[in-house]
Structures are given as C-alpha cells and as structure tokens.
Scaffold this active site. Structure first.
Site, PDB file in Angstrom:
ATOM      1  N   GLU A  40       0.818  -1.223   0.000  1.00 41.28           N
ATOM      2  CA  GLU A  40       0.000   0.000   0.000  1.00 41.28           C
ATOM      3  C   GLU A  40       0.845   1.262   0.000  1.00 41.28           C
ATOM      4  O   GLU A  40       0.457   2.275  -0.584  1.00 41.28           O
ATOM      5  CB  GLU A  40      -0.944  -0.007   1.210  1.00 41.28           C
ATOM      6  CG  GLU A  40      -2.063  -1.034   1.135  1.00 41.28           C
ATOM      7  CD  GLU A  40      -1.686  -2.383   1.690  1.00 41.28           C
ATOM      8  OE1 GLU A  40      -2.572  -3.251   1.796  1.00 41.28           O
ATOM      9  OE2 GLU A  40      -0.484  -2.584   2.021  1.00 41.28           O
ATOM     10  N   PHE A  96     -12.012  -7.597  13.628  1.00 42.63           N
ATOM     11  CA  PHE A  96     -10.864  -8.057  12.840  1.00 42.63           C
ATOM     12  C   PHE A  96     -10.478  -7.008  11.803  1.00 42.63           C
ATOM     13  O   PHE A  96     -11.306  -6.509  11.057  1.00 42.63           O
ATOM     14  CB  PHE A  96     -11.221  -9.384  12.152  1.00 42.63           C
ATOM     15  CG  PHE A  96     -10.130  -9.902  11.255  1.00 42.63           C
ATOM     16  CD1 PHE A  96      -8.925 -10.328  11.786  1.00 42.63           C
ATOM     17  CD2 PHE A  96     -10.309  -9.956   9.879  1.00 42.63           C
ATOM     18  CE1 PHE A  96      -7.913 -10.801  10.959  1.00 42.63           C
ATOM     19  CE2 PHE A  96      -9.298 -10.432   9.043  1.00 42.63           C
ATOM     20  CZ  PHE A  96      -8.095 -10.853   9.593  1.00 42.63           C
ATOM     21  N   GLN A  97      -9.217  -6.656  11.793  1.00 41.19           N
ATOM     22  CA  GLN A  97      -8.638  -5.667  10.883  1.00 41.19           C
ATOM     23  C   GLN A  97      -9.323  -4.306  10.996  1.00 41.19           C
ATOM     24  O   GLN A  97      -9.449  -3.570  10.007  1.00 41.19           O
ATOM     25  CB  GLN A  97      -8.663  -6.167   9.432  1.00 41.19           C
ATOM     26  CG  GLN A  97      -7.697  -7.336   9.211  1.00 41.19           C
ATOM     27  CD  GLN A  97      -7.434  -7.636   7.751  1.00 41.19           C
ATOM     28  OE1 GLN A  97      -8.289  -7.398   6.888  1.00 41.19           O
ATOM     29  NE2 GLN A  97      -6.266  -8.178   7.445  1.00 41.19           N
ATOM     30  N   LYS A 156     -17.408  -1.363   5.079  1.00 37.86           N
ATOM     31  CA  LYS A 156     -17.694  -2.419   4.111  1.00 37.86           C
ATOM     32  C   LYS A 156     -19.167  -2.454   3.714  1.00 37.86           C
ATOM     33  O   LYS A 156     -19.502  -2.594   2.531  1.00 37.86           O
ATOM     34  CB  LYS A 156     -17.258  -3.768   4.684  1.00 37.86           C
ATOM     35  CG  LYS A 156     -17.401  -4.930   3.717  1.00 37.86           C
ATOM     36  CD  LYS A 156     -16.803  -6.205   4.292  1.00 37.86           C
ATOM     37  CE  LYS A 156     -16.851  -7.343   3.279  1.00 37.86           C
ATOM     38  NZ  LYS A 156     -16.225  -8.584   3.826  1.00 37.86           N
ATOM     39  N   MET A 209      24.019   8.761   3.475  1.00 37.99           N
ATOM     40  CA  MET A 209      23.961  10.016   4.222  1.00 37.99           C
ATOM     41  C   MET A 209      24.159   9.777   5.715  1.00 37.99           C
ATOM     42  O   MET A 209      24.768  10.605   6.403  1.00 37.99           O
ATOM     43  CB  MET A 209      22.632  10.727   3.959  1.00 37.99           C
ATOM     44  CG  MET A 209      22.611  12.167   4.431  1.00 37.99           C
ATOM     45  SD  MET A 209      23.839  13.216   3.598  1.00 37.99           S
ATOM     46  CE  MET A 209      22.986  13.567   2.062  1.00 37.99           C
TER      47      MET A 209
END
Length: 617
Positions: free
Chosen positions: A71, A133-134, A183, A495
């Site tokens: 993502e 969940f999630q 959802k 760096m």
C-alpha cells in the site's frame, strides 16, 4: 491549482437519475466524473465491495487500476502521478494493516503539499469501535497529516463527499484527503443522484484570495531599490505552474534565482541568472548569495530548516517579501517585511502587470558579477576519473544521456547529487523533500510512467533506500512500465555514514549495508525486470546507454566509491555561508566590509546603515 476537469468519457455517459445503485458503484461513478483515469491500490476484505465495482468500472472502460505490491507503494505512485500531471492522485487500501501501510505515503504528500485522495476500506458500521478483525481508526490516525477526512456513514453522501474531497485536495495549498468507507456502505443500495465536480462546497470553504494591490506595490518598491536581490523559489511555484512568471520577473529586474529541492524545474538552471539549489547541500554560490543579499523574494517557499541552516544567519541583512497561498506560513519561521497571501502565479502576474515597461536600470550588475565570481571559484565538481566510479559521474552521465527525462529519487546522498547535477523542467523532478521518505523513488516512477507511458522516466536510488519498496519491481513487470531504476551502490546508508563520519567520531553504527546485500540484478531478473551491473568506468557509458534504451523496465546497479561524501554541506547549527567541503578561496568568502553606494564610505559588513551618511547598505 484547479480542480480536475471531467473526462470526455464521463461527460458523454449521461444517464437518467436517480437510479438504484450500491455505494461501490456510486464511488466509481463519482471518481469517473472527476476525471480519474488511474487508481493505485491493493485489495483486502473490507474494501472488496469497492473492488467488485472497480472490476465492473474497468470493464466499462471508465478507468484503470494499477495493482501495487504494498500500500505504501500505491500512495507514492499516486503522489508522483499528481506531481507530474497536476491532477489529483488516487489510491486505495483496505482496513487495518492495509490502512496503516498508507500512512507514510499520506504524510509524504502532506509535507510536500501534493493533492491526493486516499480511499480506505473499513469494517462494517456496526463493528466500528468493537476491535473487530482488521479494524483501525485510520480517520483518527491520519488527522494531523490530511487536509480533511471523512468516514462515510450513509452511501447517499458518497457523491457529495467525493466532490468535496477533490475540491479540498486541489484548492488552496494542495494536500491529501482521506475517505474511509465501511464495508457495508459499499454494498448498501440507494437512490443515487450524482454530484458533479465543483458543485459541492464544504462548510466554511473559502476561495484563494486575490493578491492585495497594496502588498504588490510594496513588494515592487523593495525590488526597485534592492541592489543585491535574490529570488527564492519553492514548490508552490511548481504547484501553480508559475515558471513563466518566475522567468519573466527574474529577467525584467535581473534577479538571480535560487530554488529549493521542491522548486527544482521552476527556473531553467542553465540560465545565466540561475544559482541552483540552496540549503544544506545547495551550491556554494546560492548559499553565499542568500547570506549576502539585501532583499529575499520568497515565492512559494516555506523557509524550512534544511534551507535556512542556523536561522539567525539566514539572509541576515535582507528585507523579505514572502508570497504564499497559505497564510499560516507567513511569519512562521521568518517575519516578512512584505507578506503577500496569494497564489504565487497570481501574485507574480500582478507584479508583472504593475511593473510593465520597467527594467533593472543596472542596479544588480555588480551583484551579478559577484555571484559570477563565486560560480567560477566554487563550481559543482565531478571528481577526477580515477579509481572507482564516482557517484557524481553517473548522475552527470544521466544528464547527458537523458536530458529530458522525468526523474524521481529516493532519499539520501544520491538524491542530493541528483539535485545538484540534473537539470529538469517543471514537474519533471519528483522527490520526497519534507518527509525524506526512503522507498519513495521507484513507486513514484511507476506513477509518473503510468501518467506518461511514452516519456522516459528514471529513478535514481541508493542501495539502502531501494530495499524499502523493492517489491514494486513486480508492478513494473506486470504493467510493462519502462522505468529505468539506477542504483548508486556504495554499500552504505550513505547520508547516515557521512553524518557519522563528520559528527559522530566515525562510529558507523548500523549504517553499513554490505552484510546481506542481495545480488540486485538477479533480484530484478527474478521479478522479470532486466538487471544490469556496472562496476568498471570503461563500461559505464555503453552499458548505461544500452539499459536506458531497453524497451521495458530495467534495474541498473552501479558500484560507486564507498566513502564519497556529498558536498558542499552546511553542518548542523551553522549558517549557510559556513559550508564544508569547498576549495579554499578565502578572497571570495563573505566580505568583512562593504562600501556605501551613496558616499562610498567603507564600513563593517554587519552594518545595516552607513555610519557616515546614514544610507541603507
């Protein structure tokens, strides 16, 4: 920035409304109406209803989805798509870990003022707040790094929310916005009435103010009397497309021009008035110029710490004109003598109209000669071709072989070398500036290449930063995006190593990358991408040319000097004039005395007024 126009496909698809649809359809139709052609994303449970409608939308030819491998890669691709095109970038992610994976990319876009609409899936409305969940409160997590956000509670609000989201993302100071879609909202049916772009104004929304005529005249008054002016141009000039206005104002009043990392491309860096990038790894002549100038004209720049160095040593003798679309930036770091709250392009247009027919009247001739002497004695130098390949050699050769390419970078030494030696046009330089996000470069290149499939797109990366999102090689292969990834491999977090060498007694703690380093060309080949390894200078030009000419994606690893440092460098706590890594030319360092232009009395350079006649120095 203006709101994205409606695509011809959207305009042609007139239907009779209201009609019975679900939330996922309403979202796809709303995106189509806002001219969205590409979406970068990754599916998951909570966002499956939206992806189901996305599948149907793709089959109708409405838009195209690019499946990223992470993502974060999707956010960076959407970000760079926006930077390169001027449109609003769009990305999708599911709930929970999918949503939290979006956070780094949202913060990157926020810091660099990039317009982006991020759409995340969420658990069903009834489950919100139950630790389902999630489930993650992505709305709350992202509050500090978005311009605005919504949780869609009613599918009938989707059309309005999308219209508001695009308006907010693209207007004023651009930035990312978030739409969190539960959802069950995606599957709920309702009577849908579409909302056209620009027809839904959020509560309290205000248009960008026109430049104040008094402020414009006050700014011009300072420019007309300045003898050592400097035009300091930032990313705001890129966002609003003000490069022509910058060029015209600079030539009219013979103003030397310096840009920030975000402002690269706003002014032709090969123009005689250009002094390149300023700041921690800017050119010596840009940093000397900002220290010596008597007028600093900041256009779409925010005086960030990597530009200013020690703040009390930044343009210490200069009056300041600050033009910015965001009033909160004016006086945040440096209090301006003339603040101008306006779109940079509109403000510069107003200045050009009000000063029509004027010129510099020779006021800056001596100043430009002084800057020219700094350029001659403190140039950016490619090391002599001895021993291992120098990273600057590779970047300089890229400039020679691909002068018109779109360039994205990761973050580190390679980013600064690219900024120093590559000369790009407006929107052709794409780099994470404010957040300094390692892993930005390759997914950013995917976004640019998706927008411009026929253009040459090059990602300049380091061996440490490329590992952050190396999985996106799979995306390059799947969509045959002919991005050329050039990795300068010195075996370090470059760096970090340079700072440890310079400021931490050469204690190289957790910065060496040789242990466990992969065979990069072999990894690329495993993803179906052409892999190239270059370690000999004699092979550099030919192998680099051949790789750049390859019709598909290519991963080019160049072994470079292990301990090369990026100079010039302004050390932490130092002023811009106190750079390290410069050749010694004390006769050209900052003057300790200066001559009054009125009576020619010589006095200390720290004086603001002549002690003899009182004239402003």
């Amino acid at each position: 920035m203006t709101v994205t126009s409606v695509s011809p496909t959207a305009a042609a698809a007139s239907q009779s409304f209201p009609q019975r649809v679900n939330g996922g359809y309403a979202l796809m139709d709303s995106l189509r109406r806002h001219g969205v052609e590409h979406i970068f994303g990754y599916p998951g449970g909570a966002i499956l209803p939206i992806y189901d409608e996305l599948h149907k939308a793709e089959s109708r030819g409405w838009l195209k989805h690019i499946l990223v491998r992470h993502e974060q890669g999707g956010t960076h691709a959407a970000d760079a798509y926006a930077r390169a095109t001027g449109k609003v970038g769009v990305c999708f992610g599911t709930s929970g870990p999918g949503a939290t994976n979006l956070v780094t990319g949202i913060a990157t876009a926020h810091m660099d003022s990039v317009p982006m609409v991020v759409i995340s899936g969420q658990v069903p409305r009834a489950a919100i707040g139950t630790d389902a969940f999630q489930e993650t409160d992505i709305f709350g997590i992202t509050l500090p790094i978005v311009k605005h956000s919504w949780v869609v509670r009613d599918p009938r609000d989707i059309g309005r929310i999308v219209a508001e989201a695009f308006l907010i993302a693209a207007s004023g100071r651009p930035g990312p916005v978030l739409i969190d879609v539960p959802k069950d909202v995606g599957v709920e049916e309702f009577d849908y009435t579409p909302v056209e772009p620009g027809s839904a104004l959020p509560a309290g929304f205000k248009s960008t103010p026109a430049p104040n005529p008094e402020a414009i005249e006050a700014a011009l008054a300072l420019i007309r009397q300045a003898r050592r002016p400097l035009l300091y141009v930032g990313g705001g000039a890129i966002s609003c497309g003000a490069h022509q206005q910058v060029h015209q104002l600079a030539e009219r009043f013979q103003l030397p021009v310096t840009t920030t990392l975000m402002g690269k491309g706003a002014f032709d860096e090969q123009h005689p008035l250009a002094v390149g990038m300023l700041g921690m790894h800017g050119t010596a002549y840009a940093n000397f110029a900002v220290t010596e100038c008597d007028l600093l004209i900041a256009a779409g720049a925010r005086f960030d710490d990597r530009v200013t160095g020690r703040l009390d040593g930044f343009a210490p003798r200069a009056q300041v004109i600050h033009i910015d679309i965001d009033a909160a930036e004016l006086g945040k770091t440096r209090i301006p003598d003339v603040p101008v709250v306006a779109d940079v392009k509109a403000a510069l247009d107003a200045m050009l109209i009000a000063s029509s027919g004027e010129d510099s009247a020779g006021r800056t001739e001596a100043w430009l000669e002084r800057i020219s002497s700094w350029k001659q004695h403190y140039p950016l130098v490619v090391p002599a071709p001895e021993g291992d390949i120098a990273p600057q050699e590779v970047v300089a050769m890229l400039q020679e072989l691909a002068p018109k390419a779109y360039v994205t970078t990761d973050v580190g030494q390679h980013q600064m070398w690219a900024a120093q030696f590559l000369h790009t046009g407006p929107r052709r330089w794409i780099s994470s500036a404010g957040l300094g996000t390692m892993g930005f470069g390759m997914p950013a290149a995917m976004g640019v290449q998706t927008a411009f499939p026929q253009e040459q797109v090059i990602c300049v990366a380091g061996d440490a930063s490329i590992l952050m999102n190396i999985q996106e090689l799979g995306t390059l292969n799947q969509y045959n995006l002919p991005v050329k990834v050039v990795v300068l491999n010195n075996g370090w977090q470059g760096m970090v190593r340079q700072w440890q060498e310079s400021f931490y007694g050469e204690r190289y703690s957790a910065s060496e990358m040789t242990g466990g380093m992969p065979n990069f060309p072999l990894v690329a080949e495993g993803f179906g991408v052409k892999g190239v390894h270059i370690s000999e200078r004699a092979d550099l030009r030919l192998q680099l040319s051949e790789a750049l000419a390859h019709p598909g994606p290519a991963f080019i690893e160049v072994k470079v000097r292990r301990n090369e440092n990026c100079y010039p460098m302004v050390p932490p706590g130092a002023s811009n004039a106190q750079m390290v890594g410069l050749p010694s030319h004390p006769e050209l360092a900052i003057d300790t005395s200066r001559e009054c232009h009125s009576c020619h009395h010589v006095t200390s350079s720290s004086s603001l007024y002549c002690p003899n006649c009182g004239a402003k120095l």
